[in-house]
Design a protein around this motif. Structure first.
Motif, mmCIF file in Angstrom:
data_model
loop_
_atom_site.group_PDB
_atom_site.id
_atom_site.type_symbol
_atom_site.label_atom_id
_atom_site.label_comp_id
_atom_site.label_asym_id
_atom_site.label_seq_id
_atom_site.Cartn_x
_atom_site.Cartn_y
_atom_site.Cartn_z
ATOM 1 N N GLU A 166 0.840 -1.205 0.000
ATOM 2 C CA GLU A 166 0.000 0.000 0.000
ATOM 3 C C GLU A 166 0.876 1.257 0.000
ATOM 4 O OE1 GLU A 166 -3.294 -0.011 -0.244
ATOM 5 O OE2 GLU A 166 -3.642 -2.161 0.027
ATOM 6 N N TYR A 167 1.978 1.222 0.776
ATOM 7 C CA TYR A 167 2.922 2.343 0.765
ATOM 8 C C TYR A 167 3.430 2.568 -0.658
ATOM 9 C CZ TYR A 167 7.393 4.777 1.133
ATOM 10 O OH TYR A 167 8.432 5.651 0.937
ATOM 11 N N GLY A 168 3.730 1.464 -1.334
ATOM 12 C CA GLY A 168 4.228 1.549 -2.703
ATOM 13 C C GLY A 168 3.241 2.233 -3.639
ATOM 14 N N LEU A 169 1.964 1.877 -3.513
ATOM 15 C CA LEU A 169 0.945 2.498 -4.362
ATOM 16 C C LEU A 169 0.946 4.018 -4.164
ATOM 17 C CD1 LEU A 169 -2.109 0.061 -3.995
ATOM 18 C CD2 LEU A 169 -0.476 0.234 -5.891
ATOM 19 N N LYS A 170 1.039 4.425 -2.908
ATOM 20 C CA LYS A 170 1.032 5.847 -2.563
ATOM 21 C C LYS A 170 2.288 6.531 -3.135
ATOM 22 C CE LYS A 170 1.469 8.356 1.785
ATOM 23 N NZ LYS A 170 2.882 8.014 2.044
ATOM 24 N N ARG A 171 3.408 5.877 -2.926
ATOM 25 C CA ARG A 171 4.685 6.449 -3.357
ATOM 26 C C ARG A 171 4.739 6.597 -4.879
ATOM 27 N NH1 ARG A 171 8.047 10.055 -2.023
ATOM 28 N NH2 ARG A 171 10.237 9.631 -2.413
ATOM 29 N N LYS A 172 4.168 5.608 -5.585
ATOM 30 C CA LYS A 172 4.166 5.662 -7.046
ATOM 31 C C LYS A 172 3.377 6.872 -7.546
ATOM 32 C CE LYS A 172 4.791 0.693 -7.503
ATOM 33 N NZ LYS A 172 4.143 -0.627 -7.646
ATOM 34 N N LYS A 173 2.299 7.197 -6.848
ATOM 35 C CA LYS A 173 1.534 8.382 -7.219
ATOM 36 C C LYS A 173 2.357 9.647 -7.013
ATOM 37 C CE LYS A 173 -3.200 6.792 -6.639
ATOM 38 N NZ LYS A 173 -4.343 6.739 -5.720
ATOM 39 N N GLU A 174 3.158 9.650 -5.963
ATOM 40 C CA GLU A 174 3.935 10.842 -5.633
ATOM 41 C C GLU A 174 5.085 11.078 -6.614
ATOM 42 O OE1 GLU A 174 3.222 10.303 -0.798
ATOM 43 O OE2 GLU A 174 5.257 10.171 -1.611
ATOM 44 N N ILE A 175 5.842 10.021 -6.931
ATOM 45 C CA ILE A 175 7.073 10.247 -7.705
ATOM 46 C C ILE A 175 7.078 9.526 -9.050
ATOM 47 C CG2 ILE A 175 8.447 10.653 -5.608
ATOM 48 C CD1 ILE A 175 9.662 7.815 -6.084
ATOM 49 N N GLY A 176 5.959 8.885 -9.402
ATOM 50 C CA GLY A 176 5.905 8.167 -10.676
ATOM 51 C C GLY A 176 6.229 6.699 -10.486
ATOM 52 N N ALA A 177 5.411 5.841 -11.124
ATOM 53 C CA ALA A 177 5.541 4.396 -10.929
ATOM 54 C C ALA A 177 6.922 3.897 -11.321
ATOM 55 C CB ALA A 177 4.457 3.668 -11.734
ATOM 56 N N GLU A 178 7.534 4.557 -12.345
ATOM 57 C CA GLU A 178 8.805 4.049 -12.855
ATOM 58 C C GLU A 178 9.957 4.296 -11.882
ATOM 59 O OE1 GLU A 178 7.113 6.558 -13.815
ATOM 60 O OE2 GLU A 178 8.395 8.303 -14.110
ATOM 61 N N ASN A 179 9.704 5.121 -10.861
ATOM 62 C CA ASN A 179 10.776 5.436 -9.911
ATOM 63 C C ASN A 179 10.695 4.664 -8.591
ATOM 64 O OD1 ASN A 179 11.983 7.419 -11.629
ATOM 65 N ND2 ASN A 179 10.233 8.752 -11.139
ATOM 66 N N VAL A 180 9.698 3.772 -8.505
ATOM 67 C CA VAL A 180 9.557 2.947 -7.298
ATOM 68 C C VAL A 180 9.858 1.496 -7.685
ATOM 69 C CG1 VAL A 180 7.996 2.208 -5.451
ATOM 70 C CG2 VAL A 180 7.797 4.519 -6.409
ATOM 71 N N PHE A 181 10.688 0.835 -6.863
ATOM 72 C CA PHE A 181 11.097 -0.535 -7.168
ATOM 73 C C PHE A 181 10.442 -1.459 -6.154
ATOM 74 C CE2 PHE A 181 14.710 2.392 -8.103
ATOM 75 C CZ PHE A 181 14.459 2.490 -9.477
ATOM 76 N N ASP A 182 9.286 -2.016 -6.553
ATOM 77 C CA ASP A 182 8.418 -2.726 -5.610
ATOM 78 C C ASP A 182 8.657 -4.233 -5.699
ATOM 79 O OD1 ASP A 182 6.434 -3.778 -4.073
ATOM 80 O OD2 ASP A 182 4.805 -2.620 -4.960
ATOM 81 N N PHE A 183 9.334 -4.773 -4.678
ATOM 82 C CA PHE A 183 9.588 -6.214 -4.609
ATOM 83 C C PHE A 183 8.752 -6.859 -3.499
ATOM 84 C CE2 PHE A 183 13.419 -4.377 -6.508
ATOM 85 C CZ PHE A 183 13.698 -5.261 -7.544
ATOM 86 N N SER A 184 7.587 -6.271 -3.195
ATOM 87 C CA SER A 184 6.872 -6.705 -1.993
ATOM 88 C C SER A 184 5.981 -7.940 -2.163
ATOM 89 C CB SER A 184 6.034 -5.546 -1.439
ATOM 90 O OG SER A 184 5.044 -5.151 -2.363
ATOM 91 N N LEU A 185 5.325 -8.080 -3.309
ATOM 92 C CA LEU A 185 4.253 -9.081 -3.424
ATOM 93 C C LEU A 185 4.606 -10.301 -4.269
ATOM 94 C CD1 LEU A 185 0.769 -7.414 -3.967
ATOM 95 C CD2 LEU A 185 1.810 -8.223 -1.856
ATOM 96 N N GLY A 186 4.171 -11.478 -3.815
ATOM 97 C CA GLY A 186 4.380 -12.711 -4.572
ATOM 98 C C GLY A 186 3.268 -12.979 -5.563
ATOM 99 N N ASN A 187 2.993 -11.998 -6.390
ATOM 100 C CA ASN A 187 1.894 -12.055 -7.349
ATOM 101 C C ASN A 187 2.482 -12.332 -8.736
ATOM 102 O OD1 ASN A 187 -0.698 -11.855 -8.257
ATOM 103 N ND2 ASN A 187 -0.916 -9.661 -7.843
ATOM 104 N N PRO A 188 2.155 -13.463 -9.368
ATOM 105 C CA PRO A 188 2.781 -13.784 -10.651
ATOM 106 C C PRO A 188 2.718 -12.607 -11.638
ATOM 107 C CG PRO A 188 1.422 -15.613 -9.946
ATOM 108 C CD PRO A 188 1.190 -14.495 -8.955
ATOM 109 N N SER A 189 3.872 -12.302 -12.265
ATOM 110 C CA SER A 189 3.943 -11.191 -13.206
ATOM 111 C C SER A 189 3.905 -11.673 -14.640
ATOM 112 C CB SER A 189 5.233 -10.407 -12.977
ATOM 113 O OG SER A 189 6.348 -11.286 -13.086
#
Lengths: 396, 396
Positions: free
Chosen positions: A23-46
């Motif tokens: 959830e922090y990541g979602l918020k942070r992506k809005k603030e600084i742009g999704a491409e600038n956040v490196f989210d390794f939190s979830l085990g959700n198949p990509s």
């Protein structure tokens, strides 16, 4: 009298550390742009489901009467689906499992809660080997059991048999084994499983009752080297397999898996009946009917695992070469990295400053590590590497 | 220590009377031909899903990224799905329910088990009004509650308030209401619900704690006359709605429904959190993701209810005209027929001789009746009528 069940309220109120970070990541992506956040939190198949999944859905819509396709199956699952899965298990592992030993479920979590409720009796103890998927504790306690942990073998992330010997006792009902492992990516070797089987057999004899091995296998197909993932029922009779197609077919939202109670399992008929009864009591009428037919048609298929292998190689090599200490993962899609300072939470907070979202290991029952889920885009991993390097520099 | 949980084993071993009769029917059809057996045993929709269901599946496969379509949703359900369902509830009933009051589930049974586990505290009593769906007992007891029954109003199949007053006490946590009703097809009138609400409010005040009404509503859309099905949250604040799309969209195997905790429900936030916690503890990670999107696109649609209406009219009129005593059913797809002899099991056995498979009412908590599920082909009903007449002749 309390108005609601406070334990349930607590479970519904406290978010997991993983979910919080996400959830922090979602918020942070809005603030600084999704491409600038490196989210390794979830085990959700990509990686998308293999094309056969959607093809088989379309085919089933065309070929199958709606009343049958979307109708109730038997509570244990559609017979033709169980027949085909049993044949696949027999062909791959030579295990003594036929259609009457399979109970289709709404995914791995359902497989586990149903199995634990089926086995739980007053005073039952369920054991996990650290590090472990945190919901094991939730599921075991909700089933009325006592949850115990065998501390981690932080050298090879196999099993500390000295600690296991101290944890197993007369009240031990079952041991949960998860290999390939979340959060380490490590696979238990045949030697480990053989030693485990010998240990458990000796204790079964000593106590005069079975100790079940619950094989939680959502990551069975996610293996990147020519490494054996031993089929536990072949090495230890009293094994119950909890399988899910969530990760292998990239269908985690569709909730489809099964429980297998092999023929040689102690008290086979009683265990299978209790599984069916627990499924009924928990409100699982049947596993989703369309998806039962889909997995039948997609047996042996997987989503494109080469993406995960590429991600693993890229991230593992980069991290090790800039000084991180990390156990080599043969499977699943996680890296378990040693925190450069004893407090992994503090380390994960420092990582946030570099826009790296990584999960401290405390909730996995093994302090001082972080989990990185690399089921993300390869591109994001590449862009994240300078941040990992900068983060490590703070510790030099 | 028992090896398995004996209560669960019992639930998995003892088949329900309904399921037993259904299995007998399968055997009998093999012996004398399917066309010669008149099977009224199962409440399994016989009308296909509306075309919009398969159309929306195809559309979703074409338009939605696989990783999203088949991926985990939030545990409470996809936000856009909850938004649209809440808007539909507001438009139809004007109820104070928004997306944050909805928890998507794997169907009605899951809605009920999750709600009961959320509310259950030591000593909690859950009450059903006879005749009732037999699994209410299983679900209530598995959630740790005490299950109590208000005897049937065999005149109009509304509520015997004298008996209710004796059954409700300080330990009453919730009352389960199912209207249109399985097994009678009767709808509770506005007058009944108003009287119920007034009674419960008085008892809430007396005891100083809420008494929840659990509205089990899988048959809400299956109504054949211009008869109101009161929306319970509008008449009684402390209502929790357990809904399922199984019957309205003929999707019983797909396991999709929801729990609604309206804004004015007592301890709203605690109840909703406990619902989320119970879902987690029972292993319901999320409701099936594709089907969440399908029901969003099919809100307001139903399968072709005119078939059920035709069946009801045909069967009800024929039975009454040859001497059966049966309450007039406004909804669902069941007839609840008085047994011409006190022992309904004996009557159902005699019916078998005429190849009529009908369920004795004992397991519904109301002896002396049989349930006929008319979600079958109209043709089968027509062919069965001489058998019903011959059966009645035995009692003249």
């Amino acid at each position: 009298m309390s108005i609601v069940n406070e334990k349930m309220m607590g479970l519904g109120t406290v978010r997991s550390a993983i979910r919080d970070l996400f959830e922090y990541g979602l918020k942070r992506k809005k603030e600084i742009g999704a491409e600038n956040v490196f989210d390794f939190s979830l085990g959700n198949p990509s990686v998308p489901a293999p094309p056969e999944v959607n093809e088989s859905i379309r085919g089933l819509l065309d070929s199958t009467d709606s009343v049958v396709l979307h109708g109730y199956t038997s509570a244990v699952g559609a017979e033709d689906v169980r027949e085909k899965i049993a044949a696949d298990i027999q062909a791959r592992f030579g295990a003594k499992i036929d259609k009457n030993d399979l109970y289709m479920t709404c995914g791995a979590a359902a497989s586990l809660t149903i199995t634990l409720n089926a086995l739980s009796t007053p005073g039952s103890e369920f054991i996990a080997i650290a590090p472990f998927f945190p919901e094991y504790r939730v599921f075991s306690e909700a089933a009325g059991g006592v949850f115990k942990v065998v501390p981690a073998d932080t050298e090879k992330f196999q099993i500390r048999f000295d600690a296991l010997a101290e944890t197993v006792n007369e009240r031990t009902k079952a041991l949960i084994v998860n290999s390939p492992n979340n959060p380490t990516g490590v696979i238990f070797t045949r030697k480990t499983i053989e030693e485990l089987a010998a240990f458990l057999r000796a204790r079964e004899e000593e106590y005069g009752h079975p100790i079940f091995l619950i094989a939680d296998e959502p990551y069975r197909e996610l293996v990147y080297e020519d490494v054996e993932v031993p089929y536990l029922p072949n090495l230890y009779d009293d094994t119950i397999v909890c399988y899910s197609f969530s990760k292998s077919l990239s269908l985690p939202g569709e909730r489809i898996g099964y429980i297998a109670v092999p023929k040689d399992c102690a008290e086979h008929d009683a265990v299978f009946a209790a599984v069916a009864g627990a499924g009924r009591a928990l409100g699982y009428v049947c596993a989703p009917s369309l998806m039962q037919r889909v997995v039948k048609e997609c047996l042996g298929k997987t989503s494109d695992l080469s993406v995960y292998k590429k991600n693993r190689d890229l991230l593992y090599n980069a991290l090790v070469s800039c000084g991180y200490d990390c156990v080599y993962p043969d499977g699943a899609f996680y890296l378990f990295v040693k925190s450069p300072e004893p407090d992994a939470k503090a380390f994960a907070e420092k990582a946030k400053k570099h826009e790296l979202l990584i999960v401290p290991s405390d909730s996995f029952g093994c302090e001082g590590y972080v989990r990185l889920a690399y089921c993300v885009s390869t591109d994001m991993i590449e862009r994240s590497l300078p941040a990992f390097e900068a983060l490590m520099k703070e510790y030099r």
